[in-house]
Design a protein around this motif. Structure first.
Motif, PDB file in Angstrom:
ATOM      1  N   ARG A 166       0.845  -1.198   0.000  1.00 19.96           N
ATOM      2  CA  ARG A 166       0.000   0.000   0.000  1.00 19.96           C
ATOM      3  C   ARG A 166       0.884   1.253   0.000  1.00 19.96           C
ATOM      4  O   ARG A 166       0.946   1.998   0.972  1.00 19.96           O
ATOM      5  N   PRO A 167       1.599   1.475  -1.106  1.00 18.49           N
ATOM      6  CA  PRO A 167       2.470   2.660  -1.154  1.00 18.49           C
ATOM      7  C   PRO A 167       1.661   3.953  -1.208  1.00 18.49           C
ATOM      8  O   PRO A 167       0.528   3.977  -1.705  1.00 18.49           O
ATOM      9  N   VAL A 168       2.247   5.009  -0.696  1.00 24.18           N
ATOM     10  CA  VAL A 168       1.621   6.331  -0.713  1.00 24.18           C
ATOM     11  C   VAL A 168       2.196   7.116  -1.886  1.00 24.18           C
ATOM     12  O   VAL A 168       3.414   7.136  -2.099  1.00 24.18           O
ATOM     13  N   GLU A 169       1.318   7.759  -2.641  1.00 21.66           N
ATOM     14  CA  GLU A 169       1.780   8.480  -3.832  1.00 21.66           C
ATOM     15  C   GLU A 169       2.698   9.645  -3.463  1.00 21.66           C
ATOM     16  O   GLU A 169       3.798   9.774  -3.983  1.00 21.66           O
ATOM     17  N   ASN A 170       2.236  10.495  -2.582  1.00 25.36           N
ATOM     18  CA  ASN A 170       3.039  11.643  -2.159  1.00 25.36           C
ATOM     19  C   ASN A 170       3.584  11.378  -0.756  1.00 25.36           C
ATOM     20  O   ASN A 170       3.026  11.813   0.248  1.00 25.36           O
ATOM     21  N   ASP A 171       4.671  10.620  -0.720  1.00 26.25           N
ATOM     22  CA  ASP A 171       5.263  10.229   0.560  1.00 26.25           C
ATOM     23  C   ASP A 171       5.924  11.439   1.211  1.00 26.25           C
ATOM     24  O   ASP A 171       6.813  12.065   0.631  1.00 26.25           O
ATOM     25  N   THR A 172       5.489  11.783   2.415  1.00 25.32           N
ATOM     26  CA  THR A 172       6.019  12.946   3.118  1.00 25.32           C
ATOM     27  C   THR A 172       6.952  12.507   4.243  1.00 25.32           C
ATOM     28  O   THR A 172       7.082  11.320   4.553  1.00 25.32           O
ATOM     29  N   PHE A 173       7.579  13.495   4.859  1.00 26.12           N
ATOM     30  CA  PHE A 173       8.475  13.221   5.983  1.00 26.12           C
ATOM     31  C   PHE A 173       7.709  12.586   7.137  1.00 26.12           C
ATOM     32  O   PHE A 173       8.222  11.717   7.839  1.00 26.12           O
ATOM     33  N   LYS A 174       6.460  12.985   7.301  1.00 27.79           N
ATOM     34  CA  LYS A 174       5.628  12.447   8.373  1.00 27.79           C
ATOM     35  C   LYS A 174       5.345  10.966   8.159  1.00 27.79           C
ATOM     36  O   LYS A 174       5.302  10.182   9.122  1.00 27.79           O
ATOM     37  N   ASP A 175       5.158  10.555   6.901  1.00 23.73           N
ATOM     38  CA  ASP A 175       4.851   9.155   6.601  1.00 23.73           C
ATOM     39  C   ASP A 175       5.978   8.218   7.011  1.00 23.73           C
ATOM     40  O   ASP A 175       5.746   7.040   7.279  1.00 23.73           O
ATOM     41  N   PHE A 176       7.193   8.735   7.039  1.00 27.77           N
ATOM     42  CA  PHE A 176       8.337   7.919   7.435  1.00 27.77           C
ATOM     43  C   PHE A 176       8.217   7.478   8.894  1.00 27.77           C
ATOM     44  O   PHE A 176       8.666   6.392   9.266  1.00 27.77           O
ATOM     45  N   PHE A 177       7.588   8.312   9.717  1.00 29.49           N
ATOM     46  CA  PHE A 177       7.531   8.050  11.157  1.00 29.49           C
ATOM     47  C   PHE A 177       6.198   7.464  11.622  1.00 29.49           C
ATOM     48  O   PHE A 177       6.115   6.958  12.739  1.00 29.49           O
ATOM     49  N   VAL A 178       5.175   7.539  10.805  1.00 33.60           N
ATOM     50  CA  VAL A 178       3.853   7.046  11.215  1.00 33.60           C
ATOM     51  C   VAL A 178       3.670   5.612  10.733  1.00 33.60           C
ATOM     52  O   VAL A 178       3.692   5.351   9.525  1.00 33.60           O
ATOM     53  N   PRO A 179       3.502   4.642  11.646  1.00 36.58           N
ATOM     54  CA  PRO A 179       3.310   3.242  11.232  1.00 36.58           C
ATOM     55  C   PRO A 179       2.018   3.066  10.435  1.00 36.58           C
ATOM     56  O   PRO A 179       1.003   3.700  10.720  1.00 36.58           O
ATOM     57  N   ARG A 180       2.072   2.189   9.439  1.00 36.64           N
ATOM     58  CA  ARG A 180       0.893   1.918   8.616  1.00 36.64           C
ATOM     59  C   ARG A 180       0.252   0.574   8.949  1.00 36.64           C
ATOM     60  O   ARG A 180      -0.877   0.301   8.530  1.00 36.64           O
ATOM     61  N   MET A 181       0.968  -0.273   9.656  1.00 32.25           N
ATOM     62  CA  MET A 181       0.464  -1.621   9.900  1.00 32.25           C
ATOM     63  C   MET A 181      -0.843  -1.622  10.682  1.00 32.25           C
ATOM     64  O   MET A 181      -1.688  -2.500  10.491  1.00 32.25           O
ATOM     65  N   PHE A 182      -1.036  -0.617  11.540  1.00 31.03           N
ATOM     66  CA  PHE A 182      -2.241  -0.596  12.366  1.00 31.03           C
ATOM     67  C   PHE A 182      -3.498  -0.322  11.541  1.00 31.03           C
ATOM     68  O   PHE A 182      -4.610  -0.579  12.004  1.00 31.03           O
ATOM     69  N   ASN A 183      -3.316   0.198  10.325  1.00 28.34           N
ATOM     70  CA  ASN A 183      -4.473   0.417   9.450  1.00 28.34           C
ATOM     71  C   ASN A 183      -5.052  -0.891   8.922  1.00 28.34           C
ATOM     72  O   ASN A 183      -6.180  -0.909   8.417  1.00 28.34           O
ATOM     73  N   TYR A 184      -4.264  -1.966   9.021  1.00 31.72           N
ATOM     74  CA  TYR A 184      -4.688  -3.240   8.440  1.00 31.72           C
ATOM     75  C   TYR A 184      -4.814  -4.331   9.500  1.00 31.72           C
ATOM     76  O   TYR A 184      -4.713  -5.513   9.199  1.00 31.72           O
ATOM     77  N   ILE A 185      -5.021  -3.909  10.745  1.00 29.87           N
ATOM     78  CA  ILE A 185      -5.275  -4.848  11.843  1.00 29.87           C
ATOM     79  C   ILE A 185      -6.658  -4.556  12.395  1.00 29.87           C
ATOM     80  O   ILE A 185      -6.958  -3.428  12.799  1.00 29.87           O
TER      81      ILE A 185
END
Length: 460
Positions: free
Chosen positions: A439-458
């Motif tokens: 689930r890549p993000v199109e406009n990857d920002t500096f914030k996205d580097f630090f915010v975990p994404r795994m919790f969106n799919y649990i």
């Protein structure tokens, strides 16, 4: 009478200072010719069975991979696809490595230049310029360390290097920084304590010594090391073959035991129950990866370079597998890094920053270890998830202060918790990795580097 009393008081003060310093002085690293522990143990045919066991596991994983590829895709890729993906953009990582080597060489040249200029100023008794030069060195060294971390982080993220290529850049950068610090820390006091009227002239280390230290499997600088008489090239090729086989084994473990479980994470959701089961199931794979990594880095690879450089002291680890506590484990697991941490972090903290406070010195060691380990994981995988930091600082660290009796049951518990922790880290880091891959993000920002994404799919 008064003068005699003052002299007596002065002598007592000197004695107290001497005793104070002696009390807090810790031992130096002693080098001697000795084999790695497993080298000696494998001479026993009963112990060498463990070696054969891992070889059998490798064969089994190869057969498993071939069968899986043939039955599912019709082509036998032997798991090399994972290697190619992990080492993608190696053509970028290698020039960066040479750049790191060049800047390490510049550190050596700058230190020698500083030392020569300071000695010259001492001869001319130009103390004002000496202070300026000393402050310049003490400011530039930590600044260089910070810039090295910053630049290597920037390069790995800018070029989006995959895990293995990123590991080459950042792990080697840390190794070079540790060697640079050791070289400066061991030689700077000699220059600072130099006096023009000394009978023995100060000899600065030649580049050949620094060059040898750069490739020798140690992080503690010495002008001379105990060395073997010759290079056993058959041993070199054996260790090289072992290293390749262990890397392949790690890839097969990931390919067959880890990847099939998580490669769809992000495309579909996991329940909390599934996640807990995954953590439990990953204990074996996580422990296997940990053992293979230990054997690769601290035995095969280190002994390979030790043989090439004829480095005599090959005690890169001790019998950590009989540990009953985390404190014992940390002291024996990785002696290469442990010696560096003891010599330049623990000892300096204990002797100069908080004199006599062993607890605080130990806490400083764990904090620095936790930060560096988390930084390595962060830029190797390409995201920030402070699980390693949490394990180091809040679980393993406090556990290392607990003294445990040498009973077999505690060794069993030690192995269980080590396997469970390894499985948990493999599970969580892999889930976050595939959440970002699938689930890549199109406009990857500096914030996205630090915010975990795994919790969106649990889901619960």
């Amino acid at each position: 009478m008064t003068e005699e009393t003052n002299n007596t008081h002065l002598e007592r003060t000197k004695i107290k200072k001497f005793l104070f310093r002696k009390e807090y002085k810790l031992s130096d690293k002693k080098f001697e010719i000795r084999n790695s522990l497993l080298t000696d143990l494998f001479e026993n045919p009963h112990i060498s069975t463990v070696y054969h066991l891992f070889a059998a596991i490798l064969v089994g994983l190869i057969v498993n991979t071939i069968a899986h590829d043939l039955l599912t895709t019709g082509n036998a890729k032997l798991g090399f696809q994972l290697i190619l993906l992990s080492f993608n953009k190696i053509y970028i990582a290698i020039p960066i490595w040479f750049l790191e080597c060049f800047f390490t060489y510049l550190c050596y040249k700058c230190f020698i230049l500083w030392a020569k200029q300071r000695i010259s100023l001492c001869v001319n008794a130009n103390f004002n310029y000496i202070k300026i030069m000393d402050y310049t060195l003490f400011c530039c060294v930590p600044l260089y360390y910070g810039l090295a971390f910053k630049v290597s982080s920037y390069l790995t993220t800018t070029f989006q290097l995959p895990p293995a290529s990123s590991a080459i850049v950042i792990f080697e950068m840390v190794r070079m920084l540790m060697k640079t610090h050791s070289f400066i820390r061991e030689n700077a006091p000699k220059v600072l304590n130099y006096k023009p009227n000394d009978e023995d002239p100060l000899e600065l280390p030649e580049f050949s010594r620094f060059f040898y230290f750069f490739f020798a499997p140690t992080l503690i600088y010495r002008d001379e090391y105990p060395r073997t008489t010759h290079i056993r090239w058959n041993y070199v090729f054996k260790k090289l073959g072992e290293s390749i086989c262990v890397v392949l084994n790690m890839c097969y473990v990931i390919e067959r035991l880890i990847r099939p479980t998580f490669n769809t994470f992000g495309e579909r959701t996991f329940t909390v129950k599934e996640m807990i089961l995954c953590i439990c199931n990953m204990s074996f794979a996580g422990m296997l990866l940990k053992l293979l990594m230990f054997y690769f880095i601290l035995h095969s690879w280190s002994n390979l370079f030790a043989e090439i450089t004829r480095f005599g002291d090959r005690k890169f680890y001790s019998d950590w597998w009989i540990s009953t506590s985390y404190g014992e484990y940390f002291r024996t697991w990785n002696i290469l890094v442990g010696d560096w941490l003891f010599t330049y972090i623990y000892r300096d903290t204990y002797q100069f920053i908080v004199p006599g406070n062993k607890t605080m010195a130990k806490v400083v060691v764990f904090v620095i270890s936790a930060v560096v380990h988390e930084w390595l994981m962060c830029y190797m995988l390409g995201f920030f998830l402070p699980l390693m930091f949490f394990f180091f600082l809040f679980l393993s660290g406090p556990a290392s202060f607990v003294k445990v009796p040498k009973y077999n049951i505690f060794n069993v518990l030690f192995w269980y918790f080590l396997a469970f922790g390894s499985g948990a880290m493999v599970c969580v880091y892999t889930m976050e990795f595939y959440a970002r891959v699938n689930r890549p993000v199109e406009n990857d920002t500096f914030k996205d580097f630090f915010v975990p994404r795994m919790f969106n799919y649990i889901t619960y």
